[in-house]
Design an enzyme around this catalytic site. Structure first.
Site, PDB file in Angstrom:
ATOM      1  N   ARG A 182      32.711  11.879   4.359  1.00  0.00           N
ATOM      2  CA  ARG A 182      32.178  11.407   3.080  1.00  0.00           C
ATOM      3  C   ARG A 182      30.650  11.478   3.105  1.00  0.00           C
ATOM      4  NH1 ARG A 182      33.529   5.582   0.264  1.00  0.00           N
ATOM      5  NH2 ARG A 182      32.656   4.725   2.192  1.00  0.00           N
ATOM      6  N   ASP A 468      30.973  -3.667   3.881  1.00  0.00           N
ATOM      7  CA  ASP A 468      30.109  -2.502   3.817  1.00  0.00           C
ATOM      8  C   ASP A 468      29.235  -2.621   2.577  1.00  0.00           C
ATOM      9  OD1 ASP A 468      31.658  -1.773   1.636  1.00  0.00           O
ATOM     10  OD2 ASP A 468      32.506   0.024   2.574  1.00  0.00           O
TER      11      ASP A 468
END
Length: 567
Positions: A182, A468
């Site tokens: 990603r 996160d």
């Protein structure tokens, strides 16, 4: 002294000694390292620069369109399905067939591109490992370049790690997860690499370097003739998917591999994108392997999209789960859309992590994860995400038990009932209450996450959950929203209204609590005070910043533009 784009001195041409062999128009301003130089070769940098030069104006236009959409929402408009692309939504086209190498994606593990993490994740028993340059990574120069080195070694199958503390050597098993990567979102710059005098686009650096060095080996070793495989974050409109499709086509053409080799899953993690799912798949139809419910960012995006709408205030973050009507509707429509187009519909993140010193709490956390995964597989999802290897066996068991030997549910769970979902279903205001503990938790989590991010960690275990950037963003924008509208904390009987004075006291008290929890030594050495300033400023700003990490990024840019020539 001339200050560059990010406030760092710009060297003059006279005293530049370039350490990296960069092509014309490219300046590498990150620290020189011999390992990094194997990634930052002249040809690899030229590959990235070619992508940047061809697509930078497309990217700038897409980001301007985001600003225009934001202006409309701020003036009272709501996101919705675009009448102009109705023909795409109602057409009976399908995406290219899913490559056999990734037909089974029942459980995927995610994590940053850190060396030991990569080995453990590939060995975890998951079907896929998503190596993350985005929300789980603090994008310092060191992290980004070491990540590229690590992935190159992983694709080659040579990656090892010696943990000196445990005197243990980690290496890959014979059977490993399939690797997806990603890159960062369109909005993030890469200030350590200048192309024609301006910062490179972060995602093109991440994608370009990884693809250039690994496409051939990956297709041979992992992809069964396909690949590399990617996850694409933070899109708001199909025009952004169209840019990615053109990037893929150009990369394939430049390297002479077949069109449609590269495959990507798009995270539906912004509220505007849920109304563009068919269009996003249509633009990427030769390169798509599905969509994913990026649910934490999706909650963040709901608040951000409606930050000028005082009638759309969220309850405590912990109450905004998949049982909320707008979240369930989003998941159901994603499944129906993907299966109608012949690709995977991936579920969301199980953020729980094992609680080793409390078996009762550990079992309760695992049970929450199991219930969530059972809901996903019964709804029709083809796979799910886990943040920790300890969750993989139970997640895998649930998907296997409910899917049998089938690799996915693309042809068996069409979810035609979801065709009836309306714009109102997808926008319904979440129900619940707001509490002082909710405000405190947002503040405590937000400050600790930013402190970790500033010191190089983008994925942080806090209070038995893996946090996160997405979860930190929820904390930030929710605090901002509550402060902006002076909401009443109606869930604990106090009836207190959120004000700057109240928030100031909460910040002070939560900083004391953080210091007690982490210990004075760690608190002193960590960047908690800097993090507190950044987080507090963002929560109390008159206007809501689009991304927490854009502001914080300036704190981690360390430019080593040159060695000064001896005079």
């Amino acid at each position: 002294m001339d200050l560059g784009t990010y406030g760092f001195p710009t060297p003059t041409a006279k005293n530049i000694i370039s350490n990296y062999d960069a092509p014309e128009g490219v300046e590498v301003r990150g620290r020189y390292d011999a390992e990094f130089a194997k990634i930052l070769t002249k040809d690899a940098l030229k590959f990235v620069a070619d992508l940047q030069r061809e697509f930078r104006n497309h990217i700038k236009y897409a980001l301007e369109c985001r600003k225009e959409a934001k202006r409309r929402y701020n003036e009272g408009a709501l996101p919705g399905f675009d009448p102009a692309t109705r023909y795409i939504r109602e057409g009976d086209w399908i995406c290219a067939p899913v490559p056999p190498a990734v037909s089974d994606r029942k459980v995927e593990i995610t994590g940053p591109v850190e060396r030991k993490m990569i080995i453990n994740a590939l060995n975890s028993g998951a079907k896929v490992f998503m190596a993350d340059f985005e929300d789980a990574l603090s994008p310092s120069w060191e992290n980004l370049m070491k990540g590229q080195v690590n992935l190159k070694d992983a694709v080659a199958g040579t990656i090892t790690f010696h943990d000196k503390g445990r005197n243990k050597v980690y290496k890959l098993n014979d059977e490993i997860a399939k690797l997806f990567v990603r890159p960062r979102g369109w909005h993030l710059p890469e200030a350590h690499i200048l192309i024609d005098g301006e910062p490179a686009t972060g995602c093109l650096v991440d994608f370009g370097l990884y693809f250039y060095h690994n496409h051939s080996t990956f297709r041979r070793s992992q992809g069964g003739g396909f690949g590399p495989f990617f996850y694409l974050p933070k899109m708001e409109h199909s025009r952004e998917a169209k840019i990615w499709n053109k990037v893929f086509e150009k990369a394939e053409k430049m390297t002479g591999i077949e069109r449609g080799s590269i495959r990507a899953t798009v995270l539906i993690e912004t509220l505007p994108a849920v109304f563009q799912m068919d269009e996003i798949l249509y633009e990427l139809r030769d390169h798509s392997v599905g969509l994913n419910c990026g649910r934490w960012d999706y909650i963040f995006s709901y608040v951000k999209t409606f930050h000028a709408h005082p009638d759309r205030l969220l309850p405590d973050r912990v109450q905004v789960g998949m049982s909320q009507h707008f979240m369930k509707s989003y998941s159901d429509l994603l499944i129906r859309t993907c299966h109608r187009r012949g690709v995977h519909a991936m579920g969301g993140m199980a953020a729980q992590i094992p609680i080793r010193d409390d078996p009762v709490a550990n079992e309760a956390a695992l049970e929450l994860a199991r219930k969530d995964k059972l809901r996903e597989v019964k709804a029709g999802h083809d796979g799910t995400w886990a943040a920790h290897p300890g969750l993989i066996p139970s997640c895998m068991e649930i998907f296997n038990n409910n899917m049998g030997n089938a690799p996915n549910q693309i042809t068996t769970m069409k979810r035609e009932d979801a065709a009836k979902l309306t714009e109102e279903d997808l926008l319904q205001i979440p129900r619940g209450v707001r509490t002082m503990e909710g405000l405190r938790l947002n503040t405590r989590v937000g400050i600790q996450y930013v402190a970790a991010w500033l010191t190089g960690s983008g994925s942080v275990p806090l209070y038995n959950l893996m946090e996160d950037a997405a979860t930190a963003e929820i904390s930030r924008v929710q605090n901002w929203q509550w402060l902006k509208y002076g909401v009443e904390l109606d869930g604990d009987g106090l009836g207190v209204k959120v004000s700057k004075e109240l928030f100031g006291r909460v910040v002070e008290e939560e900083m004391d609590r953080i210091e007690k929890e982490v210990g004075k030594d760690k608190f002193k050495k960590g960047m908690y005070k800097d993090a507190c300033k950044i987080f507090t400023r963002q929560c109390t700003s008159p206007t809501l910043d689009d991304f927490l990490t854009l502001d914080a990024y300036n704190y981690i840019v360390v430019v080593h533009p040159v060695e000064l020539s001896k005079l």
